[in-house]
Design a protein around this motif. Structure first.
Motif, short mmCIF file in Angstrom:
data_model
loop_
_atom_site.label_atom_id
_atom_site.label_comp_id
_atom_site.label_asym_id
_atom_site.label_seq_id
_atom_site.Cartn_x
_atom_site.Cartn_y
_atom_site.Cartn_z
N TRP A 185 107.43 90.70 -77.70
CA TRP A 185 106.11 90.06 -77.71
C TRP A 185 105.16 90.80 -78.65
N LEU A 186 105.17 92.16 -78.55
CA LEU A 186 104.26 92.95 -79.38
C LEU A 186 104.56 92.78 -80.87
N ARG A 187 105.83 92.69 -81.20
CA ARG A 187 106.21 92.50 -82.60
C ARG A 187 105.65 91.17 -83.11
N GLY A 188 105.91 90.11 -82.35
CA GLY A 188 105.42 88.78 -82.75
C GLY A 188 103.90 88.75 -82.82
N PHE A 189 103.27 89.31 -81.80
CA PHE A 189 101.81 89.30 -81.75
C PHE A 189 101.22 90.04 -82.95
N SER A 190 101.73 91.26 -83.22
CA SER A 190 101.14 92.04 -84.31
C SER A 190 101.41 91.37 -85.65
N GLU A 191 102.57 90.75 -85.80
CA GLU A 191 102.85 90.05 -87.07
C GLU A 191 101.87 88.90 -87.27
N GLY A 192 101.63 88.14 -86.22
CA GLY A 192 100.68 87.02 -86.31
C GLY A 192 99.27 87.52 -86.60
#
Ligand code: ADP
Ligand code: MG
Length: 319
Positions: free
Chosen positions: A95-102
């Protein structure tokens, strides 16, 4: 290393070029441009209130910054820095990876740098503070609409609200329509460039987060004026017209749905040509939907110039 520190290192520390001191110290130090004024706003998104718990993390990251940049756009400010206060129930790396990428995708798109934040444990909540700059007297304020101004909106309205209704299974949309609505709901585009270009052309502006009627209502209230809106001029995407203009639920989405993040602004009629040219330059639809009046009321008119009673749209509050 504490898990929190690790998380900040891993997901929220990237080289900064716009800060004297960014993420990592007790506070950030920012090089404010001499002679400019700081414009700042904060918006919080809470799980199951502003986004669904199974919403795609990239989209949540993008949107958490985009809705704030929309506020700066509505002021005509140049975005520069952001702070991110993140409350997480657990450390979920996917989740953190996706969130920070967005989040970073949105930031780099609009020239903003993440310069600090805070990380705590609790129900998933994302609070973003943005800071931008503007020259004195240039801001597009809600209280600056003038009688006789044209009222404009950017883009298309009602898409995000219709998308939410579809997700909640209140309506069924064909695939193409659903795709348009989901994009508007998950990936709103803040109209930053439009806001900047309107600085010497528009009088008042607001971004549409609570629905056209409510947000235009804020301009009217603060400017102590009224408005007439031509319903036929309110922009509905061609693919969605059947759904948005066809029934009361669609009309509600169009006029009161919210989450549009388009700009609503007022300008002298003599500036219409220049405003249209900006729309062409930015490849962004700009629609003239009505006029500012002296009446103090917000009237919605049909194609025959008859007043539409919008109580039946389930809408009874705009002041
Ligand atoms: P303090 O206890 O001094 O507030 P923190 O451990 O909260 O320090 O934060 C350490 C550094 O990491 C600070 O520079 C802070 O701005 C940054 N930071 C913390 N959380 C985030 C986050 N979610 N995104 C970006 N920066 C963060
Ligand atoms: Mg802290």
């Amino acid at each position: 290393m504490t898990p929190e520190f690790n998380l900040i290192q891993q997901y929220f520390t990237r080289n900064s070029t716009q800060a004297i001191l960014g993420v990592g110290d007790d506070a950030a130090i920012l090089p404010v441009t001499q002679g400019m004024q700081l414009v700042t706003a904060v918006d919080t998104m809470v799980v199951n209130r502003h986004f669904l718990s199974d919403a795609d993390a990239y989209g949540v990251g993008w949107k958490s910054l985009a809705v704030n940049l929309s506020d700066l756009a509505a002021m005509g400010a140049t975005p520069r820095w952001a702070l991110l206060a993140l409350t997480l129930p657990e450390i979920n790396d996917g989740w953190l990876r996706g969130f920070s990428e967005g989040f970073y995708a949105c930031a780099s798109n609009f020239g903003v740098e993440l310069v600090g934040g805070d990380t705590t444990k609790g129900a998933l909540t994302i609070s973003v503070t943005v800071m931008g700059e503007i020259a004195p007297q240039q801001a597009l304020r809600r209280d600056a609409a003038k009688i006789g101004d044209d009222i404009w909106v950017s883009g298309w309205l009602g898409e995000a609200a219709l998308g939410l209704r579809a997700i909640q299974k209140e309506i069924t949309l064909p695939a193409e329509a659903l795709k348009i609505c989901r994009a508007a709901l998950d990936r709103p585009i803040p109209r930053v460039e439009l806001g900047l270009r309107l600085r010497n052309l528009a009088h008042a502006a607001i971004d549409i987060s609570d629905g056209l009627l409510a947000d235009l209502g804020h301009i009217l209230e603060r400017s102590v004026v009224g408005a007439e809106i031509l319903i036929d001029h309110v922009p509905a995407h061609p693919v969605l017209q059947h759904f948005l203009l066809g029934d009361p639920l669609g009309m509600q989405c169009l006029l009161t749905g919210g989450d549009d993040y388009e700009l609503c602004f007022t300008a002298l009629p003599e500036n219409a040509g220049q405003i249209q040219m900006i729309g062409e330059l930015l490849d962004l639809k700009l629609s003239r939907i009505g006029k500012i009046t002296a009446s103090g009321e917000l009237l919605l008119l049909d194609a025959q110039n008859q007043v539409i009673n919008f109580q039946h749209l389930g809408y009874d509050h705009f002041a």
